[in-house]
Design a protein around this motif. Structure first.
Motif, mmCIF file in Angstrom:
data_model
loop_
_atom_site.group_PDB
_atom_site.id
_atom_site.type_symbol
_atom_site.label_atom_id
_atom_site.label_comp_id
_atom_site.label_asym_id
_atom_site.label_seq_id
_atom_site.Cartn_x
_atom_site.Cartn_y
_atom_site.Cartn_z
ATOM 1 N N VAL A 155 -15.118 5.321 9.496
ATOM 2 C CA VAL A 155 -13.993 5.200 8.577
ATOM 3 C C VAL A 155 -14.395 5.526 7.137
ATOM 4 C CG1 VAL A 155 -12.145 3.681 7.816
ATOM 5 C CG2 VAL A 155 -13.145 3.390 10.074
ATOM 6 N N LEU B 171 1.858 6.523 -17.196
ATOM 7 C CA LEU B 171 1.912 7.978 -17.202
ATOM 8 C C LEU B 171 1.573 8.547 -18.564
ATOM 9 C CD1 LEU B 171 5.036 9.157 -15.226
ATOM 10 C CD2 LEU B 171 2.743 10.103 -15.141
ATOM 11 N N GLN C 119 -7.068 13.106 3.437
ATOM 12 C CA GLN C 119 -8.255 13.678 4.059
ATOM 13 C C GLN C 119 -8.799 12.628 5.012
ATOM 14 O OE1 GLN C 119 -11.015 15.062 1.100
ATOM 15 N NE2 GLN C 119 -9.435 16.044 -0.104
ATOM 16 N N GLN D 41 -7.462 12.310 -10.566
ATOM 17 C CA GLN D 41 -7.774 11.130 -11.386
ATOM 18 C C GLN D 41 -6.630 10.768 -12.326
ATOM 19 O OE1 GLN D 41 -9.980 8.715 -11.635
ATOM 20 N NE2 GLN D 41 -10.757 9.451 -9.684
ATOM 21 N N ALA D 42 -5.969 11.786 -12.883
ATOM 22 C CA ALA D 42 -4.924 11.525 -13.875
ATOM 23 C C ALA D 42 -3.691 10.900 -13.233
ATOM 24 C CB ALA D 42 -4.541 12.816 -14.578
ATOM 25 N N VAL E 160 -10.120 2.997 0.986
ATOM 26 C CA VAL E 160 -9.639 4.328 1.379
ATOM 27 C C VAL E 160 -8.319 4.674 0.704
ATOM 28 C CG1 VAL E 160 -10.875 4.389 3.569
ATOM 29 C CG2 VAL E 160 -8.573 3.487 3.503
ATOM 30 N N SER E 161 -7.533 3.668 0.295
ATOM 31 C CA SER E 161 -6.297 4.025 -0.392
ATOM 32 C C SER E 161 -6.523 4.133 -1.898
ATOM 33 C CB SER E 161 -5.182 3.032 -0.080
ATOM 34 O OG SER E 161 -5.430 1.819 -0.718
ATOM 35 N N GLY E 162 -7.776 3.986 -2.334
ATOM 36 C CA GLY E 162 -8.113 4.353 -3.703
ATOM 37 C C GLY E 162 -7.961 3.263 -4.752
ATOM 38 N N GLN F 114 -10.218 12.541 -19.519
ATOM 39 C CA GLN F 114 -10.393 12.219 -18.112
ATOM 40 C C GLN F 114 -11.758 11.586 -17.795
ATOM 41 O OE1 GLN F 114 -7.876 12.391 -15.904
ATOM 42 N NE2 GLN F 114 -6.778 12.773 -17.782
ATOM 43 N N ASP G 101 2.435 1.694 -3.497
ATOM 44 C CA ASP G 101 1.405 2.144 -4.428
ATOM 45 C C ASP G 101 1.110 3.624 -4.206
ATOM 46 O OD1 ASP G 101 -0.527 1.667 -6.430
ATOM 47 O OD2 ASP G 101 -2.072 1.720 -4.875
ATOM 48 N N GLN G 102 0.958 4.011 -2.931
ATOM 49 C CA GLN G 102 0.658 5.410 -2.649
ATOM 50 C C GLN G 102 1.853 6.299 -2.971
ATOM 51 O OE1 GLN G 102 -0.936 5.804 1.320
ATOM 52 N NE2 GLN G 102 -2.855 4.851 0.727
ATOM 53 N N GLY H 254 -1.875 8.112 -19.503
ATOM 54 C CA GLY H 254 -2.740 8.996 -18.733
ATOM 55 C C GLY H 254 -2.827 10.379 -19.340
ATOM 56 N N LYS I 277 -3.744 8.469 -10.946
ATOM 57 C CA LYS I 277 -3.960 7.098 -10.477
ATOM 58 C C LYS I 277 -3.041 6.139 -11.235
ATOM 59 C CE LYS I 277 -7.766 7.087 -7.834
ATOM 60 N NZ LYS I 277 -7.703 6.505 -6.523
ATOM 61 N N ARG J 272 -15.608 6.317 -0.035
ATOM 62 C CA ARG J 272 -14.684 7.163 0.728
ATOM 63 C C ARG J 272 -15.434 8.390 1.235
ATOM 64 N NH1 ARG J 272 -11.370 5.295 -3.308
ATOM 65 N NH2 ARG J 272 -12.156 6.831 -4.774
ATOM 66 N N GLU J 273 -15.062 8.858 2.429
ATOM 67 C CA GLU J 273 -15.777 9.988 3.015
ATOM 68 C C GLU J 273 -15.653 11.242 2.170
ATOM 69 O OE1 GLU J 273 -14.378 10.053 7.109
ATOM 70 O OE2 GLU J 273 -16.273 9.092 7.643
ATOM 71 N N SER J 274 -14.574 11.344 1.383
ATOM 72 C CA SER J 274 -14.378 12.551 0.576
ATOM 73 C C SER J 274 -15.163 12.498 -0.737
ATOM 74 C CB SER J 274 -12.889 12.717 0.280
ATOM 75 O OG SER J 274 -12.368 11.514 -0.209
ATOM 76 N N LYS K 209 3.568 10.792 -9.003
ATOM 77 C CA LYS K 209 2.927 11.089 -10.270
ATOM 78 C C LYS K 209 1.989 12.281 -10.126
ATOM 79 C CE LYS K 209 0.146 8.998 -13.885
ATOM 80 N NZ LYS K 209 -0.760 7.903 -14.216
ATOM 81 N N ILE L 150 0.843 -1.190 0.000
ATOM 82 C CA ILE L 150 0.000 0.000 0.000
ATOM 83 C C ILE L 150 0.886 1.251 0.000
ATOM 84 C CG2 ILE L 150 -1.626 1.316 1.397
ATOM 85 C CD1 ILE L 150 -3.140 -1.169 1.930
ATOM 86 N N ILE M 193 4.089 5.837 -5.394
ATOM 87 C CA ILE M 193 4.114 6.039 -6.844
ATOM 88 C C ILE M 193 3.054 7.056 -7.240
ATOM 89 C CG2 ILE M 193 3.686 4.933 -9.061
ATOM 90 C CD1 ILE M 193 4.804 2.368 -7.909
ATOM 91 N N ASN N 50 -9.005 9.413 6.652
ATOM 92 C CA ASN N 50 -8.449 8.110 6.288
ATOM 93 C C ASN N 50 -8.152 8.004 4.801
ATOM 94 O OD1 ASN N 50 -8.760 6.766 8.872
ATOM 95 N ND2 ASN N 50 -10.933 7.047 8.516
ATOM 96 N N ASP N 51 -8.679 8.970 4.035
ATOM 97 C CA ASP N 51 -8.643 8.790 2.593
ATOM 98 C C ASP N 51 -7.335 9.283 2.003
ATOM 99 O OD1 ASP N 51 -11.135 8.183 3.301
ATOM 100 O OD2 ASP N 51 -12.160 9.642 2.047
ATOM 101 N N PHE N 52 -6.891 8.578 0.989
ATOM 102 C CA PHE N 52 -5.720 8.974 0.220
ATOM 103 C C PHE N 52 -6.230 9.407 -1.148
ATOM 104 C CE2 PHE N 52 -2.387 7.942 -2.837
ATOM 105 C CZ PHE N 52 -1.317 8.626 -2.287
ATOM 106 N N ILE N 53 -6.150 10.708 -1.422
ATOM 107 C CA ILE N 53 -6.775 11.217 -2.640
ATOM 108 C C ILE N 53 -5.747 11.885 -3.530
ATOM 109 C CG2 ILE N 53 -8.651 12.605 -3.542
ATOM 110 C CD1 ILE N 53 -10.032 11.581 -1.343
#
Lengths: 294, 242
Positions: B99, B13, A114, A122-123, B79-81, B21, A93-94, B16, A125, B204-206, A100, A90, A96, A116-119
């Protein structure tokens, strides 16, 4: 798969079995054997490379490099595999995605963490959210291979570190007497001779690596143990054309045979390598070979 | 190895940058909990939540893709997307709500039930199997019975069959087909227990925007009765509806 498979409930045992063993799910199961073998084929040399780099670094006379090598060996060997696999993957991954993100979305104004969230945008990801499923699978496969290589690399580093020190001192002294530099001694004397001392430890590692592939599912890669559990679980007729009871025993029996056969083949190959490496060495094995030839 | 990773990253990359988008919503599920979600013979995600999720995505005009994951890691991966929603028969509870966020429920609060080899198991003191980190496991731990946890629902039922546990405690909807098809081997034990605030989609909360879209889509399905029809189709006539 076969044309007669349209209504499995009416089939007799043999064609039923033929249809059952060729469902899409089973094909995934068979493909997972390929995944596991591919993982081993990539991980083993990569781990050896990490191990060699780690051992060479730990032996370095340049203190920071030596510290780096020793820290790598100590930390990775000390952390439980499962914790390492969950945390490291994890984090990797985060990491990288974070790099980016800094590159492709420089004018992003919201915080990346934010609660617990990792935001990230979109581009940024990795792989992109709209990438095909196979891209996601390939990505997680390589993350898995990389993680395996780091973990097993640390153990390999420790083995190689010991093996380098096991090369008889007299050999190194002779090299020095011939006027070889430190670097020349390392590459021409230590490295070629260390393998015979490293092989028993490395072969142990290889055996452990073969059997640790079920950790793959933690990383989102569906391995053979996952599929065996999924396929072997009892199935009610409401949700499948092929209902059956708890068949996990049979699926695990197949895995048992696979793993035993695979480790047996490995043993044979490793024995041959050992015989080859022992040739002309100043070890008991080398002496024994000499006596047979004489 | 390193270069491989770097190459992959570089490829991703450049791809992307070239692509527009348009976002694909990745739907995370377990794939081992029929009739909610399971893998069919072809190895694809199937079940009530597959049909529901596809319909919701259609109504919310989203492109959706299905992903399976281990139950234990289902919230950390959200949460880690690694995906954008959890649609895996997950009950709305206060602990989880701290959470992640939930949409409004798409299943009314469902009963949980005990099933065992015979009807006179004492569920207050016996050994009860439940899936780890579920509301059922929490309930068993609080009830004073000995809790036996398993990673998958399938293993909880298998542990009753082989005598390791006296009874299994799970969503009744999950147990009904198993008990009915067991040919009298398994039977329900004691009273049903209502647990949780119904089942919703975890986000996710956001992700407030996505949550609003799914909320609206669920509301339209509740209003025109399609949701009730879908529940009856997968859970039978006796199932609780809205």
């Amino acid at each position: 798969m076969f044309s007669f498979c349209t209504d499995p409930a009416t089939l007799s045992d043999l064609p039923w079995m033929a249809c059952y063993l060729t469902t899409g799910k089973h094909l995934n199961f068979y493909a997972a054997f390929g995944t596991v073998l591919l993982l081993l084929a990539i991980t083993a040399p990569a781990a050896l490379a990490f191990g060699f780099a780690g051992a060479a670094a730990a032996r370095s006379r340049f203190a920071p490099l030596s510290l780096l090598g020793k820290t790598y060996i100590a930390i990775v060997r000390g952390v439980p595999d499962i914790a390492f696999f969950l945390f490291f993957v994890i984090a990797l991954d985060q990491g990288i995605e974070y790099l980016k993100h800094q590159w492709v979305c420089p004018d992003w104004d919201q915080p990346i963490r934010q609660g617990n969230d990792f935001i990230v945008c979109q581009a940024a990801k990795v792989p992109l959210g709209n990438a095909a499923q196979w891209v996601h699978k390939t990505y997680s496969f390589f993350v898995a291979a990389f993680t395996f290589a780091i973990v097993f690399g640390a153990f390999a580093a420790n083995v190689l570190y010991g093996a380098m020190r096991a090369v008889p001192r007299a050999q190194l002294e002779t090299a020095e007497a011939y006027g070889m530099t430190h670097r020349q001694t390392f590459w021409r004397i230590t490295v070629p001779q260390m393998w015979v001392y490293a092989l028993p430890g490395l072969s142990n590692l290889w055996m452990v690596l073969i059997k640790s592939t079920p950790l793959l599912f933690l990383l989102g890669v569906e391995d053979i143990v996952y599929w065996a559990r999924e396929l072997g679980g009892s199935k009610t007729p409401r949700f499948t054309d092929y209902p059956h009871g708890d068949w996990r025993m049979w699926y695990f029996l197949v895995l048992l045979v696979f793993y035993l056969a695979f480790t047996r083949v490995s043993e044979v190959v490793l024995d041959r390598i050992m015989a080859r490496l022992t040739l002309g060495q100043a070890t008991t094995g080398g002496d024994a070979q000499r006596r047979v030839q004489a | 190895m390193k270069t491989l990773i770097l190459t992959t990253a570089a490829l991703a990359l450049s791809a992307g940058m070239a692509l527009a988008q348009s976002q694909t919503i990745r739907m995370g599920t377990e794939g081992a909990y029929p009739p909610y979600n399971f893998l069919n013979d072809k190895g694809e995600v199937d079940g009530f939540e597959r049909e529901l999720g596809d319909e919701l995505c259609k109504r919310a005009e989203l492109t959706c893709e299905w992903v399976t994951t281990d139950w234990d890691g289902i919230i950390p991966n959200l949460v880690s997307g690694n995906y954008d929603t959890i649609i895996a028969g997950m009950s709305i509870t206060a602990e989880r709500d701290e959470v992640i966020d939930f949409t409004q429920n798409y299943m009314p609060p469902a009963a949980s039930a005990y099933a065992g080899l015979n009807a006179d198991v004492d569920v207050a003191t016996g050994v009860i199997a439940a899936q780890a980190t579920t509301i059922q496991a929490g309930h068993v731990a609080a009830s004073g019975a000995t809790l036996l946890e398993f990673a998958t629902p399938e293993e909880t039922v298998a542990s009753v069959r082989n005598g390791e546990a006296d009874a299994v405690f799970a969503d009744k909807d999950y147990l009904v087909p198993i008990v009915e098809e067991s040919g009298g081997e398994l039977t329900f034990v004691g009273e049903d227990v209502p647990l949780g605030g119904g089942i919703g989609i975890g986000l996710r909360e956001s992700d407030t925007e996505l949550r609003a879209k799914f909320d609206a889509a669920i509301q339209t399905m509740k209003d025109d009765g399609t949701l009730n029809r879908m529940i009856v189709k997968w859970f039978g006539e006796g199932a609780a509806t809205f």
